[in-house]
Write a protein that holds these residues in place. Structure first.
Motif, PDB file in Angstrom:
ATOM      1  N   TYR A  10      -4.013   2.326  -4.299  1.00 57.23           N
ATOM      2  CA  TYR A  10      -3.005   1.724  -3.111  1.00 57.23           C
ATOM      3  C   TYR A  10      -2.183   0.392  -3.716  1.00 57.23           C
ATOM      4  O   TYR A  10      -1.249   0.126  -3.101  1.00 57.23           O
ATOM      5  N   ALA A  11      -3.047  -0.613  -4.279  1.00 58.84           N
ATOM      6  CA  ALA A  11      -2.512  -1.889  -4.675  1.00 58.84           C
ATOM      7  C   ALA A  11      -1.455  -1.573  -5.810  1.00 58.84           C
ATOM      8  O   ALA A  11      -0.295  -2.693  -5.570  1.00 58.84           O
ATOM      9  N   GLY A  12      -1.511  -0.626  -6.364  1.00 65.79           N
ATOM     10  CA  GLY A  12      -0.413  -0.111  -7.360  1.00 65.79           C
ATOM     11  C   GLY A  12       0.932   0.292  -6.665  1.00 65.79           C
ATOM     12  O   GLY A  12       1.904   0.357  -7.579  1.00 65.79           O
ATOM     13  N   ARG A  13       1.086   0.293  -5.672  1.00 60.68           N
ATOM     14  CA  ARG A  13       2.316   0.935  -5.189  1.00 60.68           C
ATOM     15  C   ARG A  13       3.656   0.288  -5.093  1.00 60.68           C
ATOM     16  O   ARG A  13       4.709   0.781  -5.470  1.00 60.68           O
ATOM     17  N   CYS A  14       3.273  -0.904  -4.675  1.00 59.37           N
ATOM     18  CA  CYS A  14       4.362  -2.087  -4.881  1.00 59.37           C
ATOM     19  C   CYS A  14       3.858  -3.397  -5.289  1.00 59.37           C
ATOM     20  O   CYS A  14       2.742  -3.694  -4.907  1.00 59.37           O
ATOM     21  N   GLY A  15       4.891  -3.994  -5.460  1.00 56.23           N
ATOM     22  CA  GLY A  15       4.674  -5.630  -6.086  1.00 56.23           C
ATOM     23  C   GLY A  15       3.618  -5.808  -6.989  1.00 56.23           C
ATOM     24  O   GLY A  15       3.642  -5.010  -7.866  1.00 56.23           O
ATOM     25  N   ASP A  16       2.782  -6.763  -6.633  1.00 56.10           N
ATOM     26  CA  ASP A  16       1.465  -7.052  -7.602  1.00 56.10           C
ATOM     27  C   ASP A  16       0.739  -5.750  -7.606  1.00 56.10           C
ATOM     28  O   ASP A  16      -0.039  -5.308  -6.731  1.00 56.10           O
ATOM     29  N   LYS A  17       0.247  -5.334  -8.790  1.00 53.61           N
ATOM     30  CA  LYS A  17      -0.549  -4.330  -8.889  1.00 53.61           C
ATOM     31  C   LYS A  17      -1.949  -4.276  -8.604  1.00 53.61           C
ATOM     32  O   LYS A  17      -2.633  -3.286  -8.564  1.00 53.61           O
ATOM     33  N   HIS A  18      -2.372  -5.589  -8.829  1.00 48.27           N
ATOM     34  CA  HIS A  18      -3.750  -5.995  -8.440  1.00 48.27           C
ATOM     35  C   HIS A  18      -4.075  -6.375  -7.048  1.00 48.27           C
ATOM     36  O   HIS A  18      -5.047  -6.912  -6.549  1.00 48.27           O
ATOM     37  N   LYS A  19      -3.037  -6.505  -6.220  1.00 50.91           N
ATOM     38  CA  LYS A  19      -3.124  -6.829  -4.907  1.00 50.91           C
ATOM     39  C   LYS A  19      -2.493  -5.847  -3.566  1.00 50.91           C
ATOM     40  O   LYS A  19      -1.573  -5.401  -3.987  1.00 50.91           O
ATOM     41  N   LEU A  20      -3.078  -5.920  -2.637  1.00 51.46           N
ATOM     42  CA  LEU A  20      -2.736  -5.236  -1.526  1.00 51.46           C
ATOM     43  C   LEU A  20      -1.755  -5.973  -0.591  1.00 51.46           C
ATOM     44  O   LEU A  20      -2.138  -6.988   0.056  1.00 51.46           O
TER      45      LEU A  20
HETATM   46 CA   LIG Z   1       0.667  -4.410  -4.563  1.00 53.35          CA
END
Ligand SMILES: [Ca+2]
Length: 64
Positions: A10-20
């Motif tokens: 889920y974190a990789g879907r947009c923006g920072d890939k390691h954060k939600l």
């Molecule tokens: Ca993200």
């Protein structure tokens, strides 16, 4: 390991890939933890939920 994989998916879907971000957090909760997210949960509730988890106040949540 399953929890980390799910978080990263889920974190990789947009923006920072390691954060939600809020949208990713919402999608994760709705799809993976539906019992945590009653139907009457509103956008403002996700916002509050995110801000409780977001200890460094960068608008996103990391796994830790
Ligand atoms: Ca993200």
């Amino acid at each position: 390991a399953a929890i980390v994989c799910t978080f990263q998916e889920y974190a990789g879907r947009c923006g920072d890939k390691h954060k939600l971000c809020q949208a990713e957090l919402k999608e994760l909760l709705q799809r993976e933890l539906p019992t945590w997210t009653p139907m009457e949960f509103r956008e403002g509730d996700y916002n509050k939920f995110l801000s409780v988890l977001d200890s460094d106040k960068d608008g996103e949540v990391d796994f830790v």
